[in-house]
Design a protein around this motif. Structure first.
Motif, PDB file in Angstrom:
ATOM      1  N   LYS A 114      -0.228   8.086   0.496  1.00 46.47           N
ATOM      2  CA  LYS A 114       0.017   6.932   1.573  1.00 46.47           C
ATOM      3  C   LYS A 114       1.752   6.675   1.359  1.00 46.47           C
ATOM      4  O   LYS A 114       2.239   6.339   0.414  1.00 46.47           O
ATOM      5  CB  LYS A 114      -1.018   6.046   2.225  1.00 46.47           C
ATOM      6  CG  LYS A 114      -1.624   4.927   0.894  1.00 46.47           C
ATOM      7  CD  LYS A 114      -2.554   4.624   1.146  1.00 46.47           C
ATOM      8  CE  LYS A 114      -3.442   4.395  -0.160  1.00 46.47           C
ATOM      9  NZ  LYS A 114      -4.055   3.028   0.757  1.00 46.47           N
ATOM     10  N   SER A 161       1.025   8.779   6.852  1.00 48.47           N
ATOM     11  CA  SER A 161       1.785   8.021   7.027  1.00 48.47           C
ATOM     12  C   SER A 161       1.057   7.084   8.351  1.00 48.47           C
ATOM     13  O   SER A 161       1.116   7.717   9.135  1.00 48.47           O
ATOM     14  CB  SER A 161       2.953   7.533   6.269  1.00 48.47           C
ATOM     15  OG  SER A 161       3.443   8.970   7.480  1.00 48.47           O
ATOM     16  N   LYS A 173       0.868   2.480  -2.154  1.00 50.33           N
ATOM     17  CA  LYS A 173       1.480   3.633  -1.096  1.00 50.33           C
ATOM     18  C   LYS A 173       3.102   3.968  -2.343  1.00 50.33           C
ATOM     19  O   LYS A 173       3.104   2.865  -3.023  1.00 50.33           O
ATOM     20  CB  LYS A 173       1.534   2.162  -0.066  1.00 50.33           C
ATOM     21  CG  LYS A 173       2.154   0.824  -0.715  1.00 50.33           C
ATOM     22  CD  LYS A 173       1.646  -0.290   0.450  1.00 50.33           C
ATOM     23  CE  LYS A 173       2.372  -1.269   0.716  1.00 50.33           C
ATOM     24  NZ  LYS A 173       2.190  -2.166   1.271  1.00 50.33           N
ATOM     25  N   ILE A 195      -5.499   6.636   8.895  1.00 48.26           N
ATOM     26  CA  ILE A 195      -5.265   8.098   8.008  1.00 48.26           C
ATOM     27  C   ILE A 195      -5.294   7.350   6.262  1.00 48.26           C
ATOM     28  O   ILE A 195      -6.009   7.939   6.103  1.00 48.26           O
ATOM     29  CB  ILE A 195      -3.745   7.569   7.796  1.00 48.26           C
ATOM     30  CG1 ILE A 195      -2.627   7.913   9.164  1.00 48.26           C
ATOM     31  CG2 ILE A 195      -3.067   7.876   6.391  1.00 48.26           C
ATOM     32  CD1 ILE A 195      -2.313   9.525   9.052  1.00 48.26           C
ATOM     33  N   THR A 218      -0.200   2.069   6.683  1.00 52.18           N
ATOM     34  CA  THR A 218      -0.659   3.498   6.930  1.00 52.18           C
ATOM     35  C   THR A 218      -2.154   2.608   7.692  1.00 52.18           C
ATOM     36  O   THR A 218      -2.430   1.091   7.265  1.00 52.18           O
ATOM     37  CB  THR A 218      -1.497   3.942   5.878  1.00 52.18           C
ATOM     38  OG1 THR A 218      -2.315   3.151   4.741  1.00 52.18           O
ATOM     39  CG2 THR A 218      -0.746   5.222   4.979  1.00 52.18           C
TER      40      THR A 218
END
Lengths: 360, 308
Positions: free
Chosen positions: B37, B94, B66, B45, B41
């Motif tokens: 990710k 994203s 992330k 997502i 996010t």
């Protein structure tokens, strides 16, 4: 005994039987069609299948009006069901097998071409020795891994740790007459071995560098038992240039010659000045370019010639070797040998010469 | 030898095995996927990435932290991760104001991005929202693509190829017929791509082939295509290049005609007709006496030799 009534009756019965057969057939057909109906799907264009990937592609136009009229999810599911049914029909056509109480369908090769993850593996480039061996036609001889060790009275590895006939492990070494009596002969052997290992390692690295097309720094001097005159001269030069000012202020001995092959320094013509030399140079270049006969580089030509001969000889030897093997079994080999001689005249001659001293 | 530091010679058997596993192979392993990710996010997502991970499970890596990177602007960090984990497929999720709920599907060739597709999620139903029984982990799905765009438009063609690569799972020589449980259906319609995942129920139809009923299990997506990054034709062609060893070898002196009949020439040794067995008859039978006589004749000179 003739009874007309019974005859008529019999006829009727046969008639009835015929009727029922037709009916039965029709019925069976209908039933089968109904059965198939549940698994058959009508499509305008046939689907494209790649059963190896369990993949189906439906190229039919999807009517967007239908899509809007119905509920979206239901429409998509109906479409998916039809397509899946067709794919399943295709998979069920494949040959099946029973493995461990489970029915398994054998998948064919995949037809959809997908890109690779990494480029295909490259073959290892040949080492310097392999190149040379190929040029000379040297072939590997298979050696056994184990050899008999006389002193240990057992089979041992030919090389490596605990190898057979290891001369560095001798408990007694004869001192040669010419050798310095104070020199340690055991140490000499181990040192020689270590140097051979180091040299091999260097060669290995050089091979890698050559394969990767990396420029290796010129190795100044390798350790050697006996240095030649050239090598000594090289050593002197290396020592001279190994100063902070790269040997700029080093004095020269009275009769010392300038170093050979030490690299050229670029020199440029002056920007303004004498134009006649420049003109001459350009004219010469033009002349060389316009002339039909190519300029002959003698050393290069000689080298290529020598290489060519070597290669031919190696090829002839290999061919001869193969012919010899064939001759053992039958006389068919004779024709082969003759052919070889005809092709490489020189190589054949060499073979003859070698053959003669053995006969006398 | 400072210049040669880049070439690694494995010192242990273990490291050698490891390097061999990473080296290019003639027949490649299953592609593994990294699922990661971006800097920001949304809940959608995060769950969507998890769902895709559960679809792909044995051949995927789910990144927990992330990674603040933008694949379309600078793909170096993705390439680094790909090299590190030996993954050639990636899914990047994203969420920002300009591109809400964003998925980037992509694949690598030789640890460099080959193609990427940015798909925005319009609608998403997760795996856990639909309460039905699911399929076992690692099931090879049936892939179905519907819509003519997948065959006409170049971008969609590539997207189809990528999605096949992404979801097809391991290449196998045989499948268990009862194990065909999972169907992934992609429909391209009115500029949207509908991805639906169904469980496949095999019902009795009265004949050998079963009748199919589908039951939605999720995750289901409605995608819109956003940015794309397609490989140049040269690179795409290079990536498809098959090694010579894998190409089927041509067999010499064998030809086929239109109907698939094979033609070839059979070479036979010359038959020895003197040993041919003909019909046995009494008249042609060899007599014992003749043979004996012949033998006598053969021996005579030998005897003479001994005497002289």
């Amino acid at each position: 005994m003739f009874d007309p009534a019974s005859h008529v009756l019999r006829c009727e019965m046969t008639n009835m039987a015929a009727c029922s057969v037709e009916e039965l057939l029709a019925k069976a057909e209908q039933e089968e069609a109904e059965k198939l109906k549940s698994i058959s799907v009508q499509k305008e264009l046939d689907l494209e299948f790649d059963v190896g990937n369990l993949l189906a592609c439906d190229k039919n136009r999807i009517e967007s009006r239908d899509f809007r009229e119905q509920r979206k999810e239901d429409f998509l599911r109906a479409l998916a069901r039809d397509n899946t049914q067709l794919l399943i029909n295709e998979i069920w056509k494949l040959p099946t097998e029973r493995i461990a109480e489970v029915i398994v369908a054998k998948l064919p090769e995949q037809t959809t071409r997908l890109p690779r993850e990494k480029p295909p593996p490259k073959p290892r480039p040949p080492t310097r020795w392999e190149q040379f061996a190929k040029l000379k036609g040297i072939q590997n001889k298979k050696k056994t891994n184990l050899v008999w060790d006389e002193t240990a009275k057992e089979w041992r590895r030919r090389w490596g740790y605990k190898r057979a006939n290891d001369n560095t492990k001798d408990w007694l070494v004869e001192v040669p007459e010419t050798a310095d009596p104070n020199e340690d002969q055991f140490a000499r052997r181990t040192k020689a071995k270590k140097e051979r290992v180091a040299k091999n390692e260097l060669n290995r690295l050089k091979n890698i560098a050559r394969a990767q097309k990396i420029k290796t720094p010129g190795v100044g001097l390798l350790p050697k038992a006996q240095q030649s005159k050239d090598e000594l001269a090289k050593a002197v030069n290396v020592a001279k240039t190994s100063t902070a000012s790269v040997g700029r202020f080093q004095d020269r001995l009275p009769k010392e010659k300038p170093p050979k092959n030490s690299g050229k320094k670029r020199k440029f013509e002056p920007l303004i000045g004498d134009f006649s030399t420049e003109k001459k140079k350009q004219l010469e270049l033009l002349k060389l370019m316009s002339s039909k006969t190519p300029k002959l580089d003698i050393t290069k030509a000689v080298n290529t010639q020598m290489r060519q001969e070597d290669r031919e000889e190696a090829a002839a030897r290999r061919r001869k070797g193969a012919g010899g093997k064939g001759r053992k079994g039958s006389m068919a080999g004779r024709g082969k040998g003759k052919g070889g001689k005809g092709k490489g005249g020189k190589a054949g001659g060499g073979g003859k010469r070698r053959g003669k001293p053995g006969k006398h | 030898m400072t210049q040669l530091d880049g070439i690694v010679k494995p010192k242990t058997k273990r490291s050698k095995r490891f390097l061999e596993s990473r080296a290019p192979k003639l027949i490649e392993d299953v592609r593994s996927t990294m699922i990661m990710k971006g800097g920001n996010t949304s809940q959608t997502i995060t769950t969507a990435l998890k769902d895709i991970y559960s679809l792909k499970k044995p051949n995927a890596v789910l990144y927990k932290k992330k990674n603040i990177t933008r694949p379309f602007e600078d793909s170096t960090s993705l390439e680094f991760f790909s090299k590190k984990t030996d993954c050639s497929l990636f899914l990047f999720g994203s969420h920002n104001k300009k591109r809400p709920n964003n998925f980037i599907f992509g694949r690598m060739f030789d640890f460099h991005v080959l193609d990427m597709f940015e798909l925005g999620i319009e609608k998403f139903v997760s795996l856990s929202e639909i309460k039905t029984s699911k399929f076992p982990e690692g099931t090879k799905p049936l892939l179905v693509f519907a819509g003519e765009v997948f065959d006409t438009d170049n971008e969609y063609k590539r997207l189809k190829s990528l999605l096949i690569d992404f979801f097809r799972g391991p290449t196998v020589s045989a499948v268990r017929l009862a194990g065909l449980e999972h169907v992934l259906h992609f429909t391209a319609l009115e500029g949207k791509i509908y991805m639906r995942s169904y469980r496949c129920l095999l019902k009795k139809s009265g004949c050998r082939t079963p009748r199919i009923e589908l039951e939605e299990i999720g995750p289901s997506f409605d995608f819109v295509m956003r940015r794309t990054h397609l490989a140049s034709d040269d690179l795409y062609k290079l990536a498809h290049k098959q090694p010579k060893a894998l190409k089927p070898k041509k067999k010499k002196n064998i030809s086929h005609d239109v109907f698939g009949t094979t033609f070839g020439r059979v070479h036979m040794q010359k038959q020895d007709l003197s040993k041919l067995q003909t019909r046995k008859m009494k008249g042609l039978r060899k007599r014992k006496g003749e043979v004996v006589e012949e033998g006598h004749e053969g021996q005579e000179p030998k005897v003479a030799k001994v005497e002289s």
